[in-house]
Design a protein around this motif. Structure first.
Motif, PDB file in Angstrom:
ATOM      1  N   ASN A 132     -64.208   1.985  46.812  1.00 46.98           N
ATOM      2  CA  ASN A 132     -64.194   0.520  47.293  1.00 46.98           C
ATOM      3  C   ASN A 132     -63.926  -0.210  47.587  1.00 46.98           C
ATOM      4  O   ASN A 132     -64.215  -2.008  47.660  1.00 46.98           O
ATOM      5  CB  ASN A 132     -65.294   0.656  45.285  1.00 46.98           C
ATOM      6  N   GLY A 133     -62.665  -0.570  48.269  1.00 49.22           N
ATOM      7  CA  GLY A 133     -62.023  -0.507  48.998  1.00 49.22           C
ATOM      8  C   GLY A 133     -61.014  -1.743  48.456  1.00 49.22           C
ATOM      9  O   GLY A 133     -60.949  -1.129  47.210  1.00 49.22           O
ATOM     10  N   LEU A 134     -60.363  -1.465  49.168  1.00 46.40           N
ATOM     11  CA  LEU A 134     -58.695  -2.490  49.432  1.00 46.40           C
ATOM     12  C   LEU A 134     -59.041  -3.750  48.309  1.00 46.40           C
ATOM     13  O   LEU A 134     -57.936  -3.471  46.881  1.00 46.40           O
ATOM     14  CB  LEU A 134     -58.255  -2.760  49.912  1.00 46.40           C
ATOM     15  N   GLY A 135     -59.879  -4.292  48.322  1.00 48.30           N
ATOM     16  CA  GLY A 135     -59.970  -5.649  47.370  1.00 48.30           C
ATOM     17  C   GLY A 135     -60.512  -4.916  45.536  1.00 48.30           C
ATOM     18  O   GLY A 135     -60.167  -5.708  44.885  1.00 48.30           O
ATOM     19  N   SER A 136     -61.416  -3.961  45.553  1.00 45.55           N
ATOM     20  CA  SER A 136     -61.017  -3.859  43.811  1.00 45.55           C
ATOM     21  C   SER A 136     -60.306  -2.622  43.424  1.00 45.55           C
ATOM     22  O   SER A 136     -59.916  -2.733  42.468  1.00 45.55           O
ATOM     23  CB  SER A 136     -62.360  -2.478  44.841  1.00 45.55           C
ATOM     24  N   LEU A 137     -58.645  -3.093  43.827  1.00 43.75           N
ATOM     25  CA  LEU A 137     -57.592  -2.304  43.815  1.00 43.75           C
ATOM     26  C   LEU A 137     -57.098  -3.489  42.428  1.00 43.75           C
ATOM     27  O   LEU A 137     -56.293  -3.853  43.119  1.00 43.75           O
ATOM     28  CB  LEU A 137     -56.294  -1.482  44.524  1.00 43.75           C
ATOM     29  N   THR A 138     -57.035  -3.017  41.648  1.00 44.67           N
ATOM     30  CA  THR A 138     -56.399  -3.750  40.001  1.00 44.67           C
ATOM     31  C   THR A 138     -55.347  -2.388  39.333  1.00 44.67           C
ATOM     32  O   THR A 138     -56.193  -1.343  39.243  1.00 44.67           O
ATOM     33  CB  THR A 138     -57.244  -4.403  39.892  1.00 44.67           C
ATOM     34  N   LEU A 139     -54.567  -3.587  38.940  1.00 46.00           N
ATOM     35  CA  LEU A 139     -53.890  -2.034  38.238  1.00 46.00           C
ATOM     36  C   LEU A 139     -54.647  -1.520  37.092  1.00 46.00           C
ATOM     37  O   LEU A 139     -54.311  -0.844  36.622  1.00 46.00           O
ATOM     38  CB  LEU A 139     -52.180  -2.962  37.302  1.00 46.00           C
ATOM     39  N   ASP A 140     -54.978  -2.586  36.228  1.00 43.51           N
ATOM     40  CA  ASP A 140     -56.221  -2.095  35.231  1.00 43.51           C
ATOM     41  C   ASP A 140     -57.701  -1.303  35.814  1.00 43.51           C
ATOM     42  O   ASP A 140     -57.890  -0.261  34.766  1.00 43.51           O
ATOM     43  CB  ASP A 140     -56.614  -3.366  34.553  1.00 43.51           C
ATOM     44  N   ALA A 141     -57.745  -1.647  36.980  1.00 49.16           N
ATOM     45  CA  ALA A 141     -58.732  -0.309  36.782  1.00 49.16           C
ATOM     46  C   ALA A 141     -58.056   0.863  36.771  1.00 49.16           C
ATOM     47  O   ALA A 141     -58.154   1.950  36.960  1.00 49.16           O
ATOM     48  CB  ALA A 141     -59.020  -0.910  38.273  1.00 49.16           C
ATOM     49  N   ILE A 142     -57.134   0.819  37.902  1.00 54.45           N
ATOM     50  CA  ILE A 142     -56.807   2.438  38.153  1.00 54.45           C
ATOM     51  C   ILE A 142     -55.663   3.258  36.686  1.00 54.45           C
ATOM     52  O   ILE A 142     -56.022   3.819  36.459  1.00 54.45           O
ATOM     53  CB  ILE A 142     -54.871   1.604  38.958  1.00 54.45           C
ATOM     54  N   ALA A 143     -55.049   1.911  36.099  1.00 55.33           N
ATOM     55  CA  ALA A 143     -55.541   1.984  34.136  1.00 55.33           C
ATOM     56  C   ALA A 143     -55.887   3.187  33.744  1.00 55.33           C
ATOM     57  O   ALA A 143     -55.833   4.039  33.694  1.00 55.33           O
ATOM     58  CB  ALA A 143     -54.490   1.949  33.923  1.00 55.33           C
ATOM     59  N   LYS A 144     -57.758   2.175  33.750  1.00 54.25           N
ATOM     60  CA  LYS A 144     -58.491   2.788  32.941  1.00 54.25           C
ATOM     61  C   LYS A 144     -59.490   4.131  33.769  1.00 54.25           C
ATOM     62  O   LYS A 144     -59.567   4.836  33.148  1.00 54.25           O
ATOM     63  CB  LYS A 144     -59.724   1.880  32.999  1.00 54.25           C
ATOM     64  N   LYS A 145     -59.130   4.036  35.010  1.00 55.36           N
ATOM     65  CA  LYS A 145     -59.916   5.428  35.633  1.00 55.36           C
ATOM     66  C   LYS A 145     -58.735   6.625  35.644  1.00 55.36           C
ATOM     67  O   LYS A 145     -59.452   8.290  35.107  1.00 55.36           O
ATOM     68  CB  LYS A 145     -60.381   5.320  37.623  1.00 55.36           C
ATOM     69  N   ALA A 146     -57.954   6.346  35.734  1.00 59.65           N
ATOM     70  CA  ALA A 146     -57.012   7.387  35.173  1.00 59.65           C
ATOM     71  C   ALA A 146     -57.050   7.432  33.740  1.00 59.65           C
ATOM     72  O   ALA A 146     -55.748   8.491  33.403  1.00 59.65           O
ATOM     73  CB  ALA A 146     -55.684   7.367  36.120  1.00 59.65           C
ATOM     74  N   SER A 147     -57.557   6.566  33.172  1.00 54.63           N
ATOM     75  CA  SER A 147     -57.220   6.998  31.462  1.00 54.63           C
ATOM     76  C   SER A 147     -55.991   6.618  30.849  1.00 54.63           C
ATOM     77  O   SER A 147     -55.449   7.864  30.247  1.00 54.63           O
ATOM     78  CB  SER A 147     -57.573   8.540  31.329  1.00 54.63           C
ATOM     79  N   ILE A 148     -54.904   6.177  30.863  1.00 53.17           N
ATOM     80  CA  ILE A 148     -53.605   5.961  30.981  1.00 53.17           C
ATOM     81  C   ILE A 148     -53.186   4.376  30.399  1.00 53.17           C
ATOM     82  O   ILE A 148     -54.453   3.648  30.726  1.00 53.17           O
ATOM     83  CB  ILE A 148     -52.659   6.468  31.925  1.00 53.17           C
ATOM     84  N   SER A 149     -52.231   4.159  29.775  1.00 57.14           N
ATOM     85  CA  SER A 149     -51.632   2.833  29.708  1.00 57.14           C
ATOM     86  C   SER A 149     -51.620   2.508  30.642  1.00 57.14           C
ATOM     87  O   SER A 149     -51.145   2.742  31.431  1.00 57.14           O
ATOM     88  CB  SER A 149     -51.591   2.642  27.929  1.00 57.14           C
ATOM     89  N   LYS A 150     -51.828   0.631  30.725  1.00 60.40           N
ATOM     90  CA  LYS A 150     -50.709  -0.130  31.672  1.00 60.40           C
ATOM     91  C   LYS A 150     -49.587  -0.117  31.736  1.00 60.40           C
ATOM     92  O   LYS A 150     -49.347   0.044  32.724  1.00 60.40           O
ATOM     93  CB  LYS A 150     -52.019  -1.854  31.446  1.00 60.40           C
ATOM     94  N   GLY A 151     -49.588  -0.038  30.677  1.00 61.12           N
ATOM     95  CA  GLY A 151     -47.900   0.145  30.533  1.00 61.12           C
ATOM     96  C   GLY A 151     -47.397   1.570  30.863  1.00 61.12           C
ATOM     97  O   GLY A 151     -46.080   1.108  31.751  1.00 61.12           O
ATOM     98  N   GLY A 152     -48.000   2.467  30.992  1.00 61.43           N
ATOM     99  CA  GLY A 152     -47.740   3.483  31.496  1.00 61.43           C
ATOM    100  C   GLY A 152     -48.097   3.566  33.304  1.00 61.43           C
ATOM    101  O   GLY A 152     -46.811   3.940  33.798  1.00 61.43           O
ATOM    102  N   LEU A 153     -48.728   2.915  33.424  1.00 61.92           N
ATOM    103  CA  LEU A 153     -49.136   3.134  35.291  1.00 61.92           C
ATOM    104  C   LEU A 153     -47.806   1.739  35.270  1.00 61.92           C
ATOM    105  O   LEU A 153     -47.301   2.298  36.374  1.00 61.92           O
ATOM    106  CB  LEU A 153     -50.145   2.107  34.914  1.00 61.92           C
ATOM    107  N   LEU A 154     -47.424   0.852  34.416  1.00 61.21           N
ATOM    108  CA  LEU A 154     -46.626   0.112  34.967  1.00 61.21           C
ATOM    109  C   LEU A 154     -45.125   0.402  34.885  1.00 61.21           C
ATOM    110  O   LEU A 154     -43.400  -0.125  35.798  1.00 61.21           O
ATOM    111  CB  LEU A 154     -45.922  -1.393  34.195  1.00 61.21           C
ATOM    112  N   TYR A 155     -44.620   1.642  34.542  1.00 57.99           N
ATOM    113  CA  TYR A 155     -43.321   2.210  34.349  1.00 57.99           C
ATOM    114  C   TYR A 155     -43.108   2.767  35.646  1.00 57.99           C
ATOM    115  O   TYR A 155     -42.226   3.410  36.003  1.00 57.99           O
ATOM    116  CB  TYR A 155     -44.004   3.419  32.858  1.00 57.99           C
ATOM    117  N   HIS A 156     -44.346   3.277  35.907  1.00 51.91           N
ATOM    118  CA  HIS A 156     -44.236   3.951  37.571  1.00 51.91           C
ATOM    119  C   HIS A 156     -44.308   3.289  38.637  1.00 51.91           C
ATOM    120  O   HIS A 156     -43.066   3.267  39.434  1.00 51.91           O
ATOM    121  CB  HIS A 156     -45.145   5.280  37.050  1.00 51.91           C
ATOM    122  N   PHE A 157     -45.132   2.181  38.176  1.00 48.23           N
ATOM    123  CA  PHE A 157     -44.987   1.162  39.377  1.00 48.23           C
ATOM    124  C   PHE A 157     -45.517  -0.282  38.632  1.00 48.23           C
ATOM    125  O   PHE A 157     -46.227  -0.541  38.152  1.00 48.23           O
ATOM    126  CB  PHE A 157     -46.607   1.620  39.834  1.00 48.23           C
TER     127      PHE A 157
END
Length: 182
Positions: free
Chosen positions: A23-48
């Protein structure tokens, strides 16, 4: 064996890369990553801890993978003449088959952090230095490098991007150029 943290980090990077590719760089959000990866946003923020650190990590991860394939291909090549040029061709072919992931990483990094772009550039220059000792005509090595760069840029900017059949034919011709030397 990879730790759970390494596996989770890899999942996050792979998911971010796929979102950009789809979807292009503009579609990259932390929420989108967390949702697609099926992890919590907090889990994502722990790593990045933020989007910028994630994109930096993504760019370095993709380039390091490219460099690994470059060195691995050279190591497996028993013909010393032209082996570094063939390794560059093989690493590029592999990367292009994976949707030009190197472009995704470099493009993403260049938007946010010139320092990362500089680090990737320095690493690429180190790879290219191997071509200087390749036992083939330096002009042939330069032609190979510039042809590969041209394929990347046409794909990156989607400007007259060649069909896969044409790319395969060019790659085969470049490989042949490394065998005709010496």
């Amino acid at each position: 064996m990879k730790s759970k943290a390494d596996i989770k980090r890899q999942l996050i990077l792979d998911t971010a890369k796929q979102i950009i590719l789809d979807n292009g760089l503009g579609s990259l959000t932390l929420d989108a990553i967390a949702k697609k990866a099926s992890i919590s946003k907090g889990g994502l923020l722990y790593h990045f801890p933020n989007k910028e650190s994630l994109i930096k990590g993504l760019a370095l991860h993709i380039f390091n993978d490219y460099a690994f394939h470059f060195y691995d291909s050279a190591e497996q090549d028993t013909n010393e003449t032209g082996k570094w040029s063939r390794a560059l061709i093989e690493a590029t072919k592999k990367d292009l088959e994976q949707n030009a992931e190197l472009n995704v990483g470099i493009l993403a990094a260049s938007f946010l952090e010139p320092e990362i772009n500089e680090k990737i550039s320095e690493s690429y220059i180190d790879l290219l230095k191997k071509l200087e000792d390749d036992k083939i005509d330096p002009l042939t090595a330069d032609i190979i490098r510039f042809a590969l760069d041209g394929i990347y840029y046409s794909k990156l900017f989607n400007v007259a991007s060649p069909k896969q059949e044409k790319i395969d034919h060019v790659m085969q011709q470049l490989l042949e150029m490394t065998r005709k030397e010496g």
